[in-house]
Motif scaffolding. Structure first.
Motif, PDB file in Angstrom:
ATOM      1  N   ASN A  31       0.803  -1.226   0.000  1.00  0.00           N
ATOM      2  CA  ASN A  31       0.000   0.000   0.000  1.00  0.00           C
ATOM      3  C   ASN A  31       0.837   1.278   0.000  1.00  0.00           C
ATOM      4  OD1 ASN A  31      -2.334  -1.423  -0.240  1.00  0.00           O
ATOM      5  ND2 ASN A  31      -3.054  -1.093   1.846  1.00  0.00           N
ATOM      6  N   PRO A  32       1.958   1.351   0.732  1.00  0.00           N
ATOM      7  CA  PRO A  32       2.822   2.523   0.561  1.00  0.00           C
ATOM      8  C   PRO A  32       3.341   2.664  -0.871  1.00  0.00           C
ATOM      9  CG  PRO A  32       3.357   1.405   2.606  1.00  0.00           C
ATOM     10  CD  PRO A  32       2.385   0.522   1.877  1.00  0.00           C
ATOM     11  N   TYR A  33       3.581   1.554  -1.527  1.00  0.00           N
ATOM     12  CA  TYR A  33       3.975   1.583  -2.940  1.00  0.00           C
ATOM     13  C   TYR A  33       2.858   2.178  -3.798  1.00  0.00           C
ATOM     14  CZ  TYR A  33       4.626  -0.351  -7.670  1.00  0.00           C
ATOM     15  OH  TYR A  33       4.731  -0.514  -9.032  1.00  0.00           O
ATOM     16  N   LEU A  34       1.621   1.769  -3.523  1.00  0.00           N
ATOM     17  CA  LEU A  34       0.481   2.319  -4.261  1.00  0.00           C
ATOM     18  C   LEU A  34       0.350   3.817  -4.027  1.00  0.00           C
ATOM     19  CD1 LEU A  34      -2.218  -0.458  -3.602  1.00  0.00           C
ATOM     20  CD2 LEU A  34      -0.756  -0.180  -5.627  1.00  0.00           C
ATOM     21  N   LEU A  35       0.558   4.248  -2.783  1.00  0.00           N
ATOM     22  CA  LEU A  35       0.489   5.674  -2.472  1.00  0.00           C
ATOM     23  C   LEU A  35       1.572   6.442  -3.227  1.00  0.00           C
ATOM     24  CD1 LEU A  35      -1.273   7.469  -0.571  1.00  0.00           C
ATOM     25  CD2 LEU A  35       0.603   7.348   1.076  1.00  0.00           C
ATOM     26  N   SER A  36       2.747   5.843  -3.368  1.00  0.00           N
ATOM     27  CA  SER A  36       3.839   6.494  -4.102  1.00  0.00           C
ATOM     28  C   SER A  36       3.533   6.619  -5.590  1.00  0.00           C
ATOM     29  CB  SER A  36       5.145   5.720  -3.911  1.00  0.00           C
ATOM     30  OG  SER A  36       5.124   4.498  -4.637  1.00  0.00           O
ATOM     31  N   LEU A  37       2.624   5.789  -6.097  1.00  0.00           N
ATOM     32  CA  LEU A  37       2.214   5.883  -7.499  1.00  0.00           C
ATOM     33  C   LEU A  37       1.186   6.990  -7.721  1.00  0.00           C
ATOM     34  CD1 LEU A  37       1.827   2.102  -8.491  1.00  0.00           C
ATOM     35  CD2 LEU A  37       3.789   3.609  -8.880  1.00  0.00           C
ATOM     36  N   GLY A  38       0.716   7.607  -6.633  1.00  0.00           N
ATOM     37  CA  GLY A  38      -0.251   8.696  -6.740  1.00  0.00           C
ATOM     38  C   GLY A  38      -1.690   8.272  -6.544  1.00  0.00           C
ATOM     39  N   LEU A  39      -1.936   7.046  -6.086  1.00  0.00           N
ATOM     40  CA  LEU A  39      -3.308   6.588  -5.872  1.00  0.00           C
ATOM     41  C   LEU A  39      -3.873   7.227  -4.608  1.00  0.00           C
ATOM     42  CD1 LEU A  39      -2.333   4.509  -7.997  1.00  0.00           C
ATOM     43  CD2 LEU A  39      -3.670   2.785  -6.782  1.00  0.00           C
ATOM     44  N   SER A  40      -5.166   7.512  -4.622  1.00  0.00           N
ATOM     45  CA  SER A  40      -5.848   8.102  -3.478  1.00  0.00           C
ATOM     46  C   SER A  40      -6.236   7.023  -2.481  1.00  0.00           C
ATOM     47  CB  SER A  40      -7.099   8.844  -3.935  1.00  0.00           C
ATOM     48  OG  SER A  40      -8.068   7.919  -4.431  1.00  0.00           O
ATOM     49  N   GLY A  41      -6.699   7.446  -1.317  1.00  0.00           N
ATOM     50  CA  GLY A  41      -7.160   6.491  -0.319  1.00  0.00           C
ATOM     51  C   GLY A  41      -8.334   5.668  -0.824  1.00  0.00           C
ATOM     52  N   ALA A  42      -9.251   6.317  -1.545  1.00  0.00           N
ATOM     53  CA  ALA A  42     -10.401   5.590  -2.085  1.00  0.00           C
ATOM     54  C   ALA A  42      -9.958   4.541  -3.101  1.00  0.00           C
ATOM     55  CB  ALA A  42     -11.380   6.566  -2.730  1.00  0.00           C
ATOM     56  N   GLN A  43      -8.974   4.873  -3.926  1.00  0.00           N
ATOM     57  CA  GLN A  43      -8.474   3.910  -4.912  1.00  0.00           C
ATOM     58  C   GLN A  43      -7.749   2.755  -4.240  1.00  0.00           C
ATOM     59  OE1 GLN A  43      -6.264   6.811  -7.225  1.00  0.00           O
ATOM     60  NE2 GLN A  43      -7.721   6.663  -8.929  1.00  0.00           N
ATOM     61  N   ILE A  44      -6.983   3.070  -3.186  1.00  0.00           N
ATOM     62  CA  ILE A  44      -6.320   2.005  -2.441  1.00  0.00           C
ATOM     63  C   ILE A  44      -7.357   1.122  -1.758  1.00  0.00           C
ATOM     64  CG2 ILE A  44      -4.796   1.530  -0.481  1.00  0.00           C
ATOM     65  CD1 ILE A  44      -3.220   4.046  -1.259  1.00  0.00           C
ATOM     66  N   GLY A  45      -8.419   1.732  -1.223  1.00  0.00           N
ATOM     67  CA  GLY A  45      -9.501   0.961  -0.628  1.00  0.00           C
ATOM     68  C   GLY A  45     -10.189   0.076  -1.649  1.00  0.00           C
ATOM     69  N   LEU A  46     -10.368   0.608  -2.881  1.00  0.00           N
ATOM     70  CA  LEU A  46     -10.965  -0.193  -3.949  1.00  0.00           C
ATOM     71  C   LEU A  46     -10.085  -1.393  -4.266  1.00  0.00           C
ATOM     72  CD1 LEU A  46     -13.077  -0.580  -6.206  1.00  0.00           C
ATOM     73  CD2 LEU A  46     -11.679   0.918  -7.649  1.00  0.00           C
ATOM     74  N   LEU A  47      -8.786  -1.162  -4.356  1.00  0.00           N
ATOM     75  CA  LEU A  47      -7.863  -2.273  -4.589  1.00  0.00           C
ATOM     76  C   LEU A  47      -7.916  -3.276  -3.443  1.00  0.00           C
ATOM     77  CD1 LEU A  47      -4.773  -0.432  -6.097  1.00  0.00           C
ATOM     78  CD2 LEU A  47      -5.910  -2.431  -7.096  1.00  0.00           C
ATOM     79  N   GLY A  48      -8.044  -2.752  -2.230  1.00  0.00           N
ATOM     80  CA  GLY A  48      -8.141  -3.642  -1.080  1.00  0.00           C
ATOM     81  C   GLY A  48      -9.393  -4.501  -1.101  1.00  0.00           C
ATOM     82  N   SER A  49     -10.449  -4.015  -1.745  1.00  0.00           N
ATOM     83  CA  SER A  49     -11.691  -4.790  -1.813  1.00  0.00           C
ATOM     84  C   SER A  49     -11.630  -5.888  -2.862  1.00  0.00           C
ATOM     85  CB  SER A  49     -12.872  -3.863  -2.122  1.00  0.00           C
ATOM     86  OG  SER A  49     -12.819  -3.390  -3.468  1.00  0.00           O
ATOM     87  N   VAL A  50     -10.683  -5.802  -3.798  1.00  0.00           N
ATOM     88  CA  VAL A  50     -10.568  -6.824  -4.836  1.00  0.00           C
ATOM     89  C   VAL A  50     -10.215  -8.174  -4.222  1.00  0.00           C
ATOM     90  CG1 VAL A  50      -9.227  -7.588  -6.847  1.00  0.00           C
ATOM     91  CG2 VAL A  50     -10.012  -5.220  -6.688  1.00  0.00           C
ATOM     92  N   ARG A  51      -9.254  -8.168  -3.301  1.00  0.00           N
ATOM     93  CA  ARG A  51      -8.833  -9.433  -2.684  1.00  0.00           C
ATOM     94  C   ARG A  51      -9.998 -10.146  -1.998  1.00  0.00           C
ATOM     95  NH1 ARG A  51      -4.458  -6.198  -0.817  1.00  0.00           N
ATOM     96  NH2 ARG A  51      -2.563  -6.498  -2.029  1.00  0.00           N
ATOM     97  N   PRO A  52     -10.707  -9.488  -1.076  1.00  0.00           N
ATOM     98  CA  PRO A  52     -11.805 -10.208  -0.417  1.00  0.00           C
ATOM     99  C   PRO A  52     -12.926 -10.599  -1.368  1.00  0.00           C
ATOM    100  CG  PRO A  52     -11.760  -7.891   0.251  1.00  0.00           C
ATOM    101  CD  PRO A  52     -10.479  -8.169  -0.454  1.00  0.00           C
ATOM    102  N   LEU A  53     -13.157  -9.805  -2.423  1.00  0.00           N
ATOM    103  CA  LEU A  53     -14.189 -10.177  -3.392  1.00  0.00           C
ATOM    104  C   LEU A  53     -13.808 -11.470  -4.110  1.00  0.00           C
ATOM    105  CD1 LEU A  53     -16.788  -9.535  -4.910  1.00  0.00           C
ATOM    106  CD2 LEU A  53     -15.444  -8.140  -6.505  1.00  0.00           C
ATOM    107  N   VAL A  54     -12.552 -11.571  -4.510  1.00  0.00           N
ATOM    108  CA  VAL A  54     -12.082 -12.789  -5.163  1.00  0.00           C
ATOM    109  C   VAL A  54     -12.115 -13.959  -4.191  1.00  0.00           C
ATOM    110  CG1 VAL A  54     -10.092 -13.911  -6.243  1.00  0.00           C
ATOM    111  CG2 VAL A  54     -10.683 -11.564  -6.856  1.00  0.00           C
ATOM    112  N   VAL A  55     -11.710 -13.713  -2.942  1.00  0.00           N
ATOM    113  CA  VAL A  55     -11.732 -14.765  -1.924  1.00  0.00           C
ATOM    114  C   VAL A  55     -13.151 -15.264  -1.707  1.00  0.00           C
ATOM    115  CG1 VAL A  55     -11.401 -15.224   0.536  1.00  0.00           C
ATOM    116  CG2 VAL A  55      -9.638 -14.017  -0.748  1.00  0.00           C
TER     117      VAL A  55
END
Length: 376
Positions: free
Chosen positions: A13-37
């Motif tokens: 997630n710090p890597y994602l933040l360094s790419l310029g992603l917002s908190g909402a975008q990081i949260g969206l990415l975080g939701s991908v894992r549990p959705l797939v699970v």
């Protein structure tokens, strides 16, 4: 498995933040894992029960080692969303397969307990997170994917050495019947619902903890050390988990973990020093490990031997499924609007409310599961 995960997950997630992603975008990415699970985990569990847990474990470890380096070649939100879904699909069954195989071995060798086996995962996480933090300092952060892939390939080689399970333990054919059989147990369903509700509050802890440390001024090395403290805190708890659960009961162990989670997150909201924020991770053993071991034993005790991979997969889906999806998305939105401290304060109060509900719906039975399911 845990050592390989520790080489990239704490720093993602710090890597994602360094790419310029917002908190909402990081949260969206975080939701991908549990959705797939949520979608794939029960299917993996049924496949493992039908075709062999060892075979599926070997396949998942090999596929994970092959796809993880793909993160190296894309930096757009769309690419990372797609690749996260692919990586999670092949990686997510490993944990529940290992739990199922470990529980089988515990039943054969009564002198061991699940906690005593699981503590080796905690040790792997503790060591690898510190080493990875030092190796990544001053280097391209994408190297974490190479480190992780190497670890998973080593796991693939080791998994081929696991003894084959007896044919009688496989549930041939009736895959969906196993899901129905497990879900007909009211006590199991109540536990799965409570775990799902709790995960709404706990998933932002892990999604934004590295970013939280960064905002406090922590270095990559300190971030790695914080996750190492997490792993080390699990070791004594895993060693003592069977004795604790036998003494207080599985239901009380779960409630204790929830209350400790609430205190932990509320502490984040008031801490200002990164070193103290890292030290708080010493509570991880009680908040996560004790509760997780209790839940694993609880589900195992209520599930027939031939359907245990399915039962553990449903538990994993509860831990990392709907609740984690909602928690990641809402957590990302709150991060953008109120900041990480207030996010943690809200989470802490929410988890405390869930613990209060659990006091009523997870009342200890007259004969606790702890007395029948936990090895001496």
């Amino acid at each position: 498995f845990f050592g390989s995960a520790a080489t990239w997950f704490p720093f993602f997630n710090p890597y994602l933040l360094s790419l310029g992603l917002s908190g909402a975008q990081i949260g969206l990415l975080g939701s991908v894992r549990p959705l797939v699970v949520l979608v794939s985990q029960p299917l993996w569990g049924m496949a493992a029960d039908a075709h062999g847990r060892r075979k599926l474990l070997i396949l998942a470890a090999l596929c994970t080692s092959l796809v993880l380096p793909g993160y190296y070649f894309g930096r757009t939100l769309g690419f990372i969303l797609l690749w996260t879904a692919i990586v999670t699909t092949v990686n997510n069954p490993i944990g529940s397969m290992l739990d199922s195989v470990s529980l089988d071995q515990v039943e054969r060798h009564k002198r061991f307990s699940y906690g005593a086996v699981r503590l080796w995962g905690a040790a792997g996480w503790a060591i690898a997170s510190v080493v990875a933090g030092r190796l990544l300092a001053g280097r391209d952060p994408r190297m974490m994917f190479v480190f992780a892939a190497t670890g998973f390939f080593g796991m693939f080689l080791l998994a081929t050495r696991i003894p084959r399970e007896p044919e009688v333990q496989r549930a041939q054919g009736r895959a969906w019947a196993g899901v129905g059989l497990v879900l007909r147990q009211r006590s199991v369903v109540v536990l799965l619902v409570m775990i799902t509700a709790m995960q709404i509050g706990t998933s932002p802890i892990f999604a934004f903890y590295s970013i939280y440390l960064g905002e406090l001024g922590a270095s990559q090395g300190l971030i790695g050390l914080a996750f190492s403290i997490q792993g080390l805190s699990e070791v004594p708890v895993f060693l003592a988990s069977s004795a604790i659960i036998r003494r207080i009961g599985v239901e009380r162990a779960i409630i204790l973990g929830m209350c400790a989670y609430a205190i932990r997150v509320l502490a984040y909201s008031v801490i200002r020093a990164p070193e103290l924020a890292a030290a708080i991770e010493a509570t991880h053993g009680v908040t996560f490990s004790l509760m997780f071991v209790a839940a694993v034993h609880y589900v195992n005790a209520h599930t027939p031997a031939e359907w245990r991979a399915t039962g553990q997969s449903l538990l994993s889906a509860a831990y990392f499924g709907v609740g984690a999806i909602v928690g990641s998305v809402v957590g990302g939105m709150l991060f953008d609007r109120v900041g990480v401290r207030m996010l943690y304060r809200i989470d802490g109060l929410y988890i405390l409310a869930i613990a209060a509900v659990a006091l009523f719906v997870l009342r200890p039975a007259r004969r606790s599961v702890a007395t029948t399911a936990v090895p001496q």
